[in-house]
Design a protein around this motif. Sequence first.
Motif, PDB file in Angstrom:
ATOM      1  N   TYR A  65       0.816  -1.213   0.000  1.00  0.00           N
ATOM      2  CA  TYR A  65       0.000   0.000   0.000  1.00  0.00           C
ATOM      3  C   TYR A  65       0.852   1.268   0.000  1.00  0.00           C
ATOM      4  N   LEU A  66       2.000   1.227   0.635  1.00  0.00           N
ATOM      5  CA  LEU A  66       2.908   2.375   0.598  1.00  0.00           C
ATOM      6  C   LEU A  66       3.401   2.619  -0.834  1.00  0.00           C
ATOM      7  N   GLU A  67       3.754   1.559  -1.528  1.00  0.00           N
ATOM      8  CA  GLU A  67       4.192   1.688  -2.921  1.00  0.00           C
ATOM      9  C   GLU A  67       3.056   2.173  -3.817  1.00  0.00           C
ATOM     10  N   LEU A  68       1.852   1.644  -3.602  1.00  0.00           N
ATOM     11  CA  LEU A  68       0.697   2.112  -4.371  1.00  0.00           C
ATOM     12  C   LEU A  68       0.480   3.604  -4.169  1.00  0.00           C
ATOM     13  N   ALA A  69       0.544   4.041  -2.922  1.00  0.00           N
ATOM     14  CA  ALA A  69       0.328   5.460  -2.627  1.00  0.00           C
ATOM     15  C   ALA A  69       1.372   6.321  -3.338  1.00  0.00           C
ATOM     16  N   ARG A  70       2.607   5.871  -3.378  1.00  0.00           N
ATOM     17  CA  ARG A  70       3.668   6.626  -4.064  1.00  0.00           C
ATOM     18  C   ARG A  70       3.389   6.726  -5.565  1.00  0.00           C
ATOM     19  N   VAL A  71       3.002   5.615  -6.169  1.00  0.00           N
ATOM     20  CA  VAL A  71       2.720   5.615  -7.603  1.00  0.00           C
ATOM     21  C   VAL A  71       1.540   6.527  -7.918  1.00  0.00           C
ATOM     22  N   PHE A  72       0.464   6.399  -7.160  1.00  0.00           N
ATOM     23  CA  PHE A  72      -0.718   7.217  -7.447  1.00  0.00           C
ATOM     24  C   PHE A  72      -0.466   8.695  -7.185  1.00  0.00           C
ATOM     25  N   GLU A  73       0.340   9.000  -6.188  1.00  0.00           N
ATOM     26  CA  GLU A  73       0.686  10.400  -5.926  1.00  0.00           C
ATOM     27  C   GLU A  73       1.410  11.010  -7.130  1.00  0.00           C
ATOM     28  N   ASN A  74       2.259  10.214  -7.776  1.00  0.00           N
ATOM     29  CA  ASN A  74       3.009  10.695  -8.937  1.00  0.00           C
ATOM     30  C   ASN A  74       2.195  10.664 -10.226  1.00  0.00           C
ATOM     31  N   GLN A  75       1.433   9.610 -10.430  1.00  0.00           N
ATOM     32  CA  GLN A  75       0.734   9.409 -11.697  1.00  0.00           C
ATOM     33  C   GLN A  75      -0.622  10.104 -11.765  1.00  0.00           C
ATOM     34  N   LEU A  76      -1.271  10.266 -10.616  1.00  0.00           N
ATOM     35  CA  LEU A  76      -2.624  10.802 -10.603  1.00  0.00           C
ATOM     36  C   LEU A  76      -2.832  11.655  -9.347  1.00  0.00           C
ATOM     37  N   PRO A  77      -2.091  12.761  -9.246  1.00  0.00           N
ATOM     38  CA  PRO A  77      -2.240  13.597  -8.047  1.00  0.00           C
ATOM     39  C   PRO A  77      -3.633  14.222  -8.016  1.00  0.00           C
ATOM     40  N   CYS A  78      -4.370  13.948  -6.960  1.00  0.00           N
ATOM     41  CA  CYS A  78      -5.732  14.461  -6.814  1.00  0.00           C
ATOM     42  C   CYS A  78      -6.175  14.233  -5.368  1.00  0.00           C
ATOM     43  N   ALA A  79      -7.373  14.664  -5.054  1.00  0.00           N
ATOM     44  CA  ALA A  79      -7.884  14.508  -3.693  1.00  0.00           C
ATOM     45  C   ALA A  79      -7.938  13.033  -3.285  1.00  0.00           C
ATOM     46  N   LEU A  80      -8.281  12.166  -4.230  1.00  0.00           N
ATOM     47  CA  LEU A  80      -8.387  10.740  -3.901  1.00  0.00           C
ATOM     48  C   LEU A  80      -7.015  10.137  -3.602  1.00  0.00           C
ATOM     49  N   SER A  81      -5.980  10.569  -4.303  1.00  0.00           N
ATOM     50  CA  SER A  81      -4.644  10.047  -3.990  1.00  0.00           C
ATOM     51  C   SER A  81      -4.188  10.526  -2.609  1.00  0.00           C
ATOM     52  N   LEU A  82      -4.644  11.694  -2.196  1.00  0.00           N
ATOM     53  CA  LEU A  82      -4.361  12.159  -0.832  1.00  0.00           C
ATOM     54  C   LEU A  82      -5.093  11.317   0.201  1.00  0.00           C
ATOM     55  N   ARG A  83      -6.331  10.926  -0.121  1.00  0.00           N
ATOM     56  CA  ARG A  83      -7.077  10.027   0.776  1.00  0.00           C
ATOM     57  C   ARG A  83      -6.355   8.704   0.928  1.00  0.00           C
ATOM     58  N   LEU A  84      -5.853   8.183  -0.196  1.00  0.00           N
ATOM     59  CA  LEU A  84      -5.102   6.929  -0.121  1.00  0.00           C
ATOM     60  C   LEU A  84      -3.876   7.113   0.764  1.00  0.00           C
ATOM     61  N   ALA A  85      -3.144   8.202   0.578  1.00  0.00           N
ATOM     62  CA  ALA A  85      -1.956   8.450   1.389  1.00  0.00           C
ATOM     63  C   ALA A  85      -2.292   8.510   2.882  1.00  0.00           C
ATOM     64  N   ARG A  86      -3.414   9.147   3.224  1.00  0.00           N
ATOM     65  CA  ARG A  86      -3.838   9.209   4.637  1.00  0.00           C
ATOM     66  C   ARG A  86      -4.153   7.828   5.189  1.00  0.00           C
ATOM     67  N   ALA A  87      -4.869   7.025   4.405  1.00  0.00           N
ATOM     68  CA  ALA A  87      -5.217   5.680   4.859  1.00  0.00           C
ATOM     69  C   ALA A  87      -3.967   4.828   5.013  1.00  0.00           C
ATOM     70  N   VAL A  88      -3.041   4.970   4.084  1.00  0.00           N
ATOM     71  CA  VAL A  88      -1.792   4.208   4.158  1.00  0.00           C
ATOM     72  C   VAL A  88      -0.989   4.634   5.370  1.00  0.00           C
ATOM     73  N   ALA A  89      -0.954   5.917   5.667  1.00  0.00           N
ATOM     74  CA  ALA A  89      -0.256   6.389   6.880  1.00  0.00           C
ATOM     75  C   ALA A  89      -0.870   5.766   8.125  1.00  0.00           C
ATOM     76  N   ALA A  90      -2.188   5.621   8.132  1.00  0.00           N
ATOM     77  CA  ALA A  90      -2.876   5.041   9.285  1.00  0.00           C
ATOM     78  C   ALA A  90      -2.528   3.561   9.472  1.00  0.00           C
ATOM     79  N   ILE A  91      -2.279   2.845   8.387  1.00  0.00           N
ATOM     80  CA  ILE A  91      -1.945   1.428   8.548  1.00  0.00           C
ATOM     81  C   ILE A  91      -0.446   1.207   8.764  1.00  0.00           C
ATOM     82  N   GLN A  92       0.359   2.231   8.570  1.00  0.00           N
ATOM     83  CA  GLN A  92       1.804   2.130   8.814  1.00  0.00           C
ATOM     84  C   GLN A  92       2.117   2.209  10.312  1.00  0.00           C
ATOM     85  N   ALA A  93       1.234   2.859  11.041  1.00  0.00           N
ATOM     86  CA  ALA A  93       1.498   3.117  12.479  1.00  0.00           C
ATOM     87  C   ALA A  93       1.539   1.828  13.283  1.00  0.00           C
TER      88      ALA A  93
END
Length: 93
Positions: A65-93
């Motif tokens: 999920y961390l790798e997915l978030a990185r790819v989507f942040e680069n390939q499709l920066p948008c509000a939804l990619s930020l949501r993914l990044a937040r969710a991924v941060a929550a599961i990293q803890a």
Amino acid sequence: ASSISWRERKQAYISALPAKPRRSLLVALADKTHNAEAIAEDLRIHGEGLWNRFNGGPHGTRWYYLELARVFENQLPCALSLRLARAVAAIQA
């Protein structure tokens, strides 16, 4: 049964994402965001035992999920990619 490992399959999926059309990326982003948010919620409710459901275990699933978030942040920066990044941060803890 495939001789390709879980990690190899996930890496191949991640590596193929940049070549996908924008519409396909958006569908994948929505799916992965939903999944990551569900994992974060289940982790909050059920704790570390939830990782037993995942072939990648906690380490592999978090990596994926961390790798997915990185790819989507680069390939499709948008509000939804930020949501993914937040969710991924929550599961990293």
